[in-house]
Design a protein around this motif. Structure first.
Motif, mmCIF file in Angstrom:
data_model
loop_
_atom_site.group_PDB
_atom_site.id
_atom_site.type_symbol
_atom_site.label_atom_id
_atom_site.label_comp_id
_atom_site.label_asym_id
_atom_site.label_seq_id
_atom_site.Cartn_x
_atom_site.Cartn_y
_atom_site.Cartn_z
ATOM 1 N N CYS A 1 0.825 -1.202 0.000
ATOM 2 C CA CYS A 1 0.000 0.000 0.000
ATOM 3 C C CYS A 1 0.867 1.263 0.000
ATOM 4 O O CYS A 1 0.766 2.089 -0.888
ATOM 5 N N CYS A 2 1.722 1.398 1.023
ATOM 6 C CA CYS A 2 2.495 2.637 1.153
ATOM 7 C C CYS A 2 3.941 2.499 0.678
ATOM 8 O O CYS A 2 4.608 3.495 0.443
ATOM 9 N N GLY A 3 4.448 1.265 0.540
ATOM 10 C CA GLY A 3 5.802 1.051 0.057
ATOM 11 C C GLY A 3 6.871 1.059 1.132
ATOM 12 O O GLY A 3 8.055 0.965 0.827
ATOM 13 N N ARG A 4 6.489 1.151 2.410
ATOM 14 C CA ARG A 4 7.470 1.141 3.492
ATOM 15 C C ARG A 4 8.140 -0.224 3.581
ATOM 16 O O ARG A 4 7.485 -1.262 3.501
ATOM 17 N N VAL A 5 9.465 -0.233 3.733
ATOM 18 C CA VAL A 5 10.240 -1.466 3.736
ATOM 19 C C VAL A 5 10.346 -1.998 5.163
ATOM 20 O O VAL A 5 10.635 -1.259 6.098
ATOM 21 N N HIS A 6 10.105 -3.307 5.310
ATOM 22 C CA HIS A 6 10.192 -3.986 6.594
ATOM 23 C C HIS A 6 11.177 -5.139 6.478
ATOM 24 O O HIS A 6 11.301 -5.764 5.432
#
Length: 141
Positions: A51-56
Motif C-alpha cells: 500500500c504505502c511502500g514502506r520497507v520492513h
C-alpha cells in the motif's frame, strides 16, 4: 555466475525477476506433460508494503503461489514464488507485498498478459482461450 552451463545461463537470463532468481532445476506439473514449473528463490530479506511502500525486515506470513508466464513453444510455464504479507506500521494493516512483474490479476505475469493482448489482435478470443488453456472471461479481461 561464471560457472553456469549454457542451459542454466538461459534459465537465469529469461526468468530473473526483481528480487528473485531461478533455481537450476525445472520440474513438471503432475498429470500434465505440457507444463513446466520453475521455482524462483528470493534474493532480498526486505519486504515492502503493497500500500504505502514502506520497507520492513520482517513479515507477517507467506504463501507459495504459482504464476503463469510466457509459453515456451507448446509448453506452458508456471513460476513458483513466495508472496509475503506485512503488518505495516504506518498503514496499521496487514497488506500483501506488491511485486512489479505481476499483472493486475496476481496469477499472471505482466509479460504473459501482454502476450495474450497481442494474440487477441491476431485471432478470436475463443481460439486464444483454447490455445493457452485459459478461461474465456480471463482472456476477455
Amino acid at each position: 555466475m561464471a560457472n553456469l552451463s549454457k542451459r542454466q545461463r538461459r534459465l537465469w537470463d529469461t526468468y530473473t525477476f526483481p528480487g528473485f532468481r531461478p533455481q537450476p532445476t525445472v520440474r513438471g506439473v503432475f498429470g500434465d506433460p505440457k507444463a513446466r514449473l520453475i521455482m524462483l528463490a528470493r534474493r532480498a530479506k526486505k519486504t515492502a508494503c503493497g500500500c504505502c511502500g514502506r520497507v520492513h525486515l520482517g513479515w507477517y506470513d507467506r504463501r507459495i503461489r504459482r504464476v503463469r508466464d510466457l509459453p515456451c513453444g507448446d509448453t506452458r510455464i508456471f513460476l513458483e514464488i513466495e508472496v509475503r504479507r506485512v503488518r505495516c506500521r504506518s498503514c496499521g494493516k496487514v497488506k500483501r507485498e506488491r511485486l512489479d512483474f505481476l499483472a493486475d490479476n496476481p496469477l499472471y505475469t505482466k509479460r504473459f498478459a501482454h502476450y495474450v493482448g497481442q494474440r487477441c489482435r491476431q485471432a478470436t478470443i475463443k481460439d486464444i482461450a483454447e490455445e493457452l488453456k485459459l478461461d474465456l472471461d480471463t482472456v476477455r479481461r
